[in-house]
Motif scaffolding. Sequence first.
Motif, PDB file in Angstrom:
ATOM      1  N   MET A   1       0.696  -1.331  -0.013  1.00 15.49           N
ATOM      2  CA  MET A   1       0.028  -0.029   0.078  1.00 15.49           C
ATOM      3  C   MET A   1       0.943   1.385  -0.022  1.00 15.49           C
ATOM      4  O   MET A   1       0.520   2.301  -0.491  1.00 15.49           O
ATOM      5  CB  MET A   1      -0.779  -0.061   1.158  1.00 15.49           C
ATOM      6  CG  MET A   1      -2.364   0.240   0.743  1.00 15.49           C
ATOM      7  SD  MET A   1      -3.469   0.054   2.164  1.00 15.49           S
ATOM      8  CE  MET A   1      -4.148  -1.363   1.887  1.00 15.49           C
ATOM      9  N   ASN A   3       3.165   1.851  -1.878  1.00 15.11           N
ATOM     10  CA  ASN A   3       3.675   2.214  -3.176  1.00 15.11           C
ATOM     11  C   ASN A   3       2.481   2.644  -4.096  1.00 15.11           C
ATOM     12  O   ASN A   3       2.556   2.669  -5.328  1.00 15.11           O
ATOM     13  CB  ASN A   3       4.405   0.781  -3.867  1.00 15.11           C
ATOM     14  CG  ASN A   3       5.715   0.963  -3.543  1.00 15.11           C
ATOM     15  OD1 ASN A   3       6.649   1.899  -3.068  1.00 15.11           O
ATOM     16  ND2 ASN A   3       6.104  -0.428  -3.388  1.00 15.11           N
ATOM     17  N   GLU A   4       1.289   2.741  -3.470  1.00 16.87           N
ATOM     18  CA  GLU A   4       0.105   3.348  -4.311  1.00 16.87           C
ATOM     19  C   GLU A   4       0.365   4.485  -5.297  1.00 16.87           C
ATOM     20  O   GLU A   4       0.834   5.605  -4.794  1.00 16.87           O
ATOM     21  CB  GLU A   4      -1.195   3.742  -3.324  1.00 16.87           C
ATOM     22  CG  GLU A   4      -2.280   3.726  -4.171  1.00 16.87           C
ATOM     23  CD  GLU A   4      -3.523   3.565  -3.172  1.00 16.87           C
ATOM     24  OE1 GLU A   4      -4.615   4.172  -3.807  1.00 16.87           O
ATOM     25  OE2 GLU A   4      -3.408   3.459  -2.011  1.00 16.87           O
ATOM     26  N   TRP A   5       0.164   4.517  -6.355  1.00 18.70           N
ATOM     27  CA  TRP A   5       0.359   5.596  -7.222  1.00 18.70           C
ATOM     28  C   TRP A   5      -0.362   6.823  -6.862  1.00 18.70           C
ATOM     29  O   TRP A   5      -1.589   6.753  -6.303  1.00 18.70           O
ATOM     30  CB  TRP A   5      -0.048   5.404  -8.846  1.00 18.70           C
ATOM     31  CG  TRP A   5       0.857   4.046  -9.381  1.00 18.70           C
ATOM     32  CD1 TRP A   5       1.998   3.833  -8.957  1.00 18.70           C
ATOM     33  CD2 TRP A   5       0.635   3.465 -10.556  1.00 18.70           C
ATOM     34  NE1 TRP A   5       2.444   2.872  -9.843  1.00 18.70           N
ATOM     35  CE2 TRP A   5       1.672   2.504 -10.654  1.00 18.70           C
ATOM     36  CE3 TRP A   5      -0.633   3.345 -11.497  1.00 18.70           C
ATOM     37  CZ2 TRP A   5       1.522   1.737 -11.754  1.00 18.70           C
ATOM     38  CZ3 TRP A   5      -0.554   2.469 -12.541  1.00 18.70           C
ATOM     39  CH2 TRP A   5       0.660   1.705 -12.923  1.00 18.70           C
ATOM     40  N   LEU A   7      -2.662  10.339  -6.978  1.00 22.46           N
ATOM     41  CA  LEU A   7      -4.071  10.650  -7.885  1.00 22.46           C
ATOM     42  C   LEU A   7      -3.872  12.096  -8.640  1.00 22.46           C
ATOM     43  O   LEU A   7      -3.263  12.909  -8.243  1.00 22.46           O
ATOM     44  CB  LEU A   7      -5.142  10.785  -6.671  1.00 22.46           C
ATOM     45  CG  LEU A   7      -6.581  10.888  -7.193  1.00 22.46           C
ATOM     46  CD1 LEU A   7      -6.937   9.398  -7.771  1.00 22.46           C
ATOM     47  CD2 LEU A   7      -7.417  10.984  -6.094  1.00 22.46           C
ATOM     48  N   SER A  25     -10.545  11.933 -12.141  1.00 20.16           N
ATOM     49  CA  SER A  25      -9.228  11.633 -11.739  1.00 20.16           C
ATOM     50  C   SER A  25      -9.019  10.427 -12.178  1.00 20.16           C
ATOM     51  O   SER A  25      -9.598   9.312 -12.348  1.00 20.16           O
ATOM     52  CB  SER A  25      -9.483  11.866 -10.212  1.00 20.16           C
ATOM     53  OG  SER A  25     -10.371  11.495  -9.513  1.00 20.16           O
ATOM     54  N   LEU A  26      -7.562   9.915 -11.825  1.00 17.90           N
ATOM     55  CA  LEU A  26      -7.052   8.564 -12.039  1.00 17.90           C
ATOM     56  C   LEU A  26      -5.632   8.660 -11.249  1.00 17.90           C
ATOM     57  O   LEU A  26      -5.131   9.566 -10.934  1.00 17.90           O
ATOM     58  CB  LEU A  26      -6.926   8.298 -13.392  1.00 17.90           C
ATOM     59  CG  LEU A  26      -6.279   9.225 -14.555  1.00 17.90           C
ATOM     60  CD1 LEU A  26      -4.700   9.114 -14.233  1.00 17.90           C
ATOM     61  CD2 LEU A  26      -6.495   8.872 -15.705  1.00 17.90           C
ATOM     62  N   HIS A  27      -5.362   7.181 -11.066  1.00 18.64           N
ATOM     63  CA  HIS A  27      -3.887   7.017 -10.489  1.00 18.64           C
ATOM     64  C   HIS A  27      -2.912   6.966 -11.611  1.00 18.64           C
ATOM     65  O   HIS A  27      -2.954   6.118 -12.290  1.00 18.64           O
ATOM     66  CB  HIS A  27      -3.973   5.795  -9.677  1.00 18.64           C
ATOM     67  CG  HIS A  27      -4.941   5.956  -8.313  1.00 18.64           C
ATOM     68  ND1 HIS A  27      -3.988   6.424  -7.173  1.00 18.64           N
ATOM     69  CD2 HIS A  27      -5.986   5.727  -8.178  1.00 18.64           C
ATOM     70  CE1 HIS A  27      -5.151   6.569  -6.147  1.00 18.64           C
ATOM     71  NE2 HIS A  27      -6.117   6.186  -6.773  1.00 18.64           N
ATOM     72  N   PRO A  29       1.801   6.984 -11.929  1.00 18.73           N
ATOM     73  CA  PRO A  29       3.010   7.088 -11.261  1.00 18.73           C
ATOM     74  C   PRO A  29       3.701   8.434 -11.534  1.00 18.73           C
ATOM     75  O   PRO A  29       4.218   8.872 -10.735  1.00 18.73           O
ATOM     76  CB  PRO A  29       4.095   6.068 -11.895  1.00 18.73           C
ATOM     77  CG  PRO A  29       3.325   5.569 -13.375  1.00 18.73           C
ATOM     78  CD  PRO A  29       1.915   5.665 -12.949  1.00 18.73           C
ATOM     79  N   ASP A  30       3.421   8.832 -12.768  1.00 23.86           N
ATOM     80  CA  ASP A  30       3.955  10.177 -12.836  1.00 23.86           C
ATOM     81  C   ASP A  30       2.931  11.071 -13.849  1.00 23.86           C
ATOM     82  O   ASP A  30       2.189  10.603 -14.577  1.00 23.86           O
ATOM     83  CB  ASP A  30       5.612  10.240 -13.595  1.00 23.86           C
ATOM     84  CG  ASP A  30       5.656   9.381 -14.510  1.00 23.86           C
ATOM     85  OD1 ASP A  30       4.673   9.170 -15.522  1.00 23.86           O
ATOM     86  OD2 ASP A  30       6.589   8.680 -14.945  1.00 23.86           O
ATOM     87  N   ASP A  40      -6.865   7.107 -22.211  1.00 26.88           N
ATOM     88  CA  ASP A  40      -7.426   5.850 -22.501  1.00 26.88           C
ATOM     89  C   ASP A  40      -8.654   5.856 -21.539  1.00 26.88           C
ATOM     90  O   ASP A  40      -9.836   5.307 -21.944  1.00 26.88           O
ATOM     91  CB  ASP A  40      -6.635   4.517 -21.922  1.00 26.88           C
ATOM     92  CG  ASP A  40      -5.481   4.260 -22.932  1.00 26.88           C
ATOM     93  OD1 ASP A  40      -5.781   4.819 -24.137  1.00 26.88           O
ATOM     94  OD2 ASP A  40      -4.582   3.402 -22.671  1.00 26.88           O
ATOM     95  N   VAL A  41      -8.655   6.407 -20.426  1.00 23.74           N
ATOM     96  CA  VAL A  41      -9.876   6.522 -19.582  1.00 23.74           C
ATOM     97  C   VAL A  41     -10.860   7.595 -20.166  1.00 23.74           C
ATOM     98  O   VAL A  41     -12.026   7.169 -19.979  1.00 23.74           O
ATOM     99  CB  VAL A  41      -9.505   6.854 -18.100  1.00 23.74           C
ATOM    100  CG1 VAL A  41     -10.659   6.722 -17.345  1.00 23.74           C
ATOM    101  CG2 VAL A  41      -8.600   5.548 -17.752  1.00 23.74           C
ATOM    102  N   TYR A  42     -10.507   8.756 -20.569  1.00 27.72           N
ATOM    103  CA  TYR A  42     -11.434   9.880 -20.619  1.00 27.72           C
ATOM    104  C   TYR A  42     -11.679  10.292 -22.229  1.00 27.72           C
ATOM    105  O   TYR A  42     -12.426  11.145 -22.372  1.00 27.72           O
ATOM    106  CB  TYR A  42     -11.238  10.805 -19.705  1.00 27.72           C
ATOM    107  CG  TYR A  42     -11.301  10.828 -18.438  1.00 27.72           C
ATOM    108  CD1 TYR A  42     -12.552  10.594 -17.722  1.00 27.72           C
ATOM    109  CD2 TYR A  42      -9.988  10.490 -17.438  1.00 27.72           C
ATOM    110  CE1 TYR A  42     -12.786  10.336 -16.357  1.00 27.72           C
ATOM    111  CE2 TYR A  42     -10.272  10.279 -16.021  1.00 27.72           C
ATOM    112  CZ  TYR A  42     -11.798  10.135 -15.546  1.00 27.72           C
ATOM    113  OH  TYR A  42     -11.780   9.653 -14.319  1.00 27.72           O
ATOM    114  N   ALA A  61      -9.034  23.760  -2.521  1.00 31.28           N
ATOM    115  CA  ALA A  61     -10.603  24.054  -2.722  1.00 31.28           C
ATOM    116  C   ALA A  61     -10.917  24.884  -1.586  1.00 31.28           C
ATOM    117  O   ALA A  61     -10.616  24.855  -0.555  1.00 31.28           O
ATOM    118  CB  ALA A  61     -11.045  22.504  -2.777  1.00 31.28           C
ATOM    119  N   THR A  63     -13.745  26.065   1.067  1.00 29.89           N
ATOM    120  CA  THR A  63     -14.312  24.841   2.027  1.00 29.89           C
ATOM    121  C   THR A  63     -15.975  25.058   1.776  1.00 29.89           C
ATOM    122  O   THR A  63     -16.446  26.088   1.802  1.00 29.89           O
ATOM    123  CB  THR A  63     -14.020  25.092   3.515  1.00 29.89           C
ATOM    124  OG1 THR A  63     -14.044  26.524   3.642  1.00 29.89           O
ATOM    125  CG2 THR A  63     -12.720  24.502   3.849  1.00 29.89           C
TER     126      THR A  63
END
Lengths: 94, 329
Positions: A1, A3-5, A7, A25-27, A29-30, A40-42, A61, A63
């Motif tokens: 955990m 090493n989670e990329w 967001l 959003s997405l995960h 590494p860089d 690919d996702v959007y 953001a 509040t």
Amino acid sequence: MANEWPLWEIFIRGQHGLNHRHVGSLHAPDAEMAINNARDVYTRRKEGVSIWVARSTEITASTPSDKGPMFDPAEDKIYRHPTFYNIPDEVGNM
Amino acid sequence: MYAQNVDTGSKGVRGADELSPEEAAFQARIDDNIKIEPKDWMPAAYRKTLIRQIGQHAHSEIVGQLPEGNWVTRAPTLERKAILLAKVQDEAGHGLYLYCAAETLGISRDELMNKLHSGEMKYSSIFNYPTLTWADMGAVGWLVDGAAIMNQVPLQRTSFGPYARAMVRICKEESFHQRQGYSIMMSMVSGTPAQKEMAQDALNRFWYPALMMFGPSDKDSVHSDQSMAWKIKMNTNDELRQRFVNETVPQAHYLGLTIPDDDLVWNEETGNYDFSQPDWDEFKAVLKGNGPCNRERLGARIKAWEGGEWFRDGLAAYAEKAAKRRAAA
């Protein structure tokens, strides 16, 4: 955990020359991989012509509890809208 | 549905006088159709239930790739192969939109993955059935995606902003899935008698599992009332199931296929089809992990996750090294 990329928030400019708009959003590494993944996702159906990515942690953001003081002052400034002013019909289109 | 039997942590809905001022204000916002956003205050049970529901929905999209991925290399034409590949890729995308929505509630992606792999979180029962023939790709698109659409269209109005927005994207893309499935069925029924038989067989096997997707009957669905008060569920299970049957039966007739239900009959009085309930004991067994493919599906997910670990770590290590190099330069 450990090493989670991280967001990333994804912003895409559509076909018609409008502003980049937040789409999700997405995960990744860089940043480079974030752009590849965002493609690919959007944009599987030609939703965009340009992609911005930003680390989610870099976004500050407002509040929700500040909503009143932040946005209510604009409420009574109706003179900022063109319809506040009555222009006689004789003047024509303005 | 893609999220079945989601536990709300309570049975029934508390009255207005039993709510704290914060909870009452929260419920009033929901009643006024004002979206709840991630940073807004929300009851702990709302947050927990949504994580369960969105997580289960996301897992279903991801596990749902497996029965179809099975046919990517076996599709009968290059065109069908490209189409199926696009559909499977969409399912991955849908899973990713939903995971992100769940993460705004304060759970990490890895936690969600671990909960799926440990069996603590579920995915839809439907994906525990095998896809034995090419006609199953037709039946899955037509029936399974058709049932999913039934549920997902109203969820575009759900109270939690990120979930609603993910649903809008998903619904835009989902219609292609159902239509490509029906198109496969149309080809099959206009083929040889053996091909038509294959289409009928696929319908026979997927009909009742598709009906189960909507979850248990309303009388056995103890969490529905709370979920509906929170507007994270917009219709009851039986309502959606009935709507699905009403829409699907004429589509089957058009194909010249028979719904595998001897008691299926149009009821003039109610304006609905009367139909047989699926075997709810089978449903419970599948949810418990004893469906035909539970072990295979979860096994494939765990294998992919563990087998990909070196790759995920490698990319993370590279990113870290590159960042250091940039900082030094």
